[in-house]
Design an enzyme around this catalytic site. Structure first.
Site, short mmCIF file in Angstrom:
data_model
loop_
_atom_site.label_atom_id
_atom_site.label_comp_id
_atom_site.label_asym_id
_atom_site.label_seq_id
_atom_site.Cartn_x
_atom_site.Cartn_y
_atom_site.Cartn_z
N GLU A 42 0.81 -0.88 0.20
CA GLU A 42 0.04 -0.17 0.19
C GLU A 42 1.08 1.39 0.27
OE1 GLU A 42 -3.33 1.80 -0.25
OE2 GLU A 42 -3.29 -0.21 -0.32
N THR A 151 -13.49 7.94 -13.23
CA THR A 151 -14.34 6.37 -12.92
C THR A 151 -14.24 5.94 -11.62
OG1 THR A 151 -12.13 6.16 -12.66
CG2 THR A 151 -12.69 5.11 -14.71
#
Length: 154
Positions: A42, A151
């Site tokens: 991450e 998106t």
């Protein structure tokens, strides 16, 4: 579009920003390339003692799209094949470590490759879309003048 500087992509300011973007993209790619699985944690922590980065306290990979989107845009703007190569490596790592019988799974730790029983909706709406478009020579997408991808409402 992807870049809307009033003087265009060839302006001094735009070219400086493009160079910075390429450098950031290289760092993002390295986050994938340096892990055992080929998947990025991450986040990483930059360690000045070793002048490098190390895996931070979030070793998971949840199928995020940001690096794939960046590689797609940089390829579209520069036509440098390295962005396709990097995207292909990321796609292959996803296929190898995240694919399941029912879809794709997030990874709990990019070094152990233990799967998590979840797949975020942005994976299909963004990550795979950008990885596909990155390899597609037959699209007529014009990020600078015509097309805008939204998106966030998937």
């Amino acid at each position: 579009g992807a870049y809307t500087h009033p003087d265009g992509l060839d302006s001094i300011v735009a070219q400086r920003q493009l160079r910075t973007g390429k450098q950031l993209a290289y760092t993002c790619y390295q986050m994938y390339a340096r892990s055992k699985s080929g998947l990025s944690p991450e986040y990483v922590r930059f360690d000045s003692a070793i002048d490098d980065f190390v895996k931070g306290n979030a070793p998971y990979y949840i199928l995020r799209p940001e690096t794939s989107e960046t590689l797609f845009i940089l390829y579209h703007l520069t036509k440098d094949p390295v962005y396709r190569e990097w995207g292909w490596e990321i796609f292959q790592a996803i296929e190898e470590h995240c694919k399941t019988d029912a879809g794709y799974a997030a990874i709990r730790d990019v070094d152990t490759m233990k799967q998590d029983n979840r797949m975020e909706s942005f994976f299909l709406a963004e990550t795979l879309k950008y990885l596909y478009l990155l390899q597609d020579d037959n699209n007529e997408i014009d990020l600078l003048n015509t097309h805008v991808f939204n998106t966030e409402a998937h």
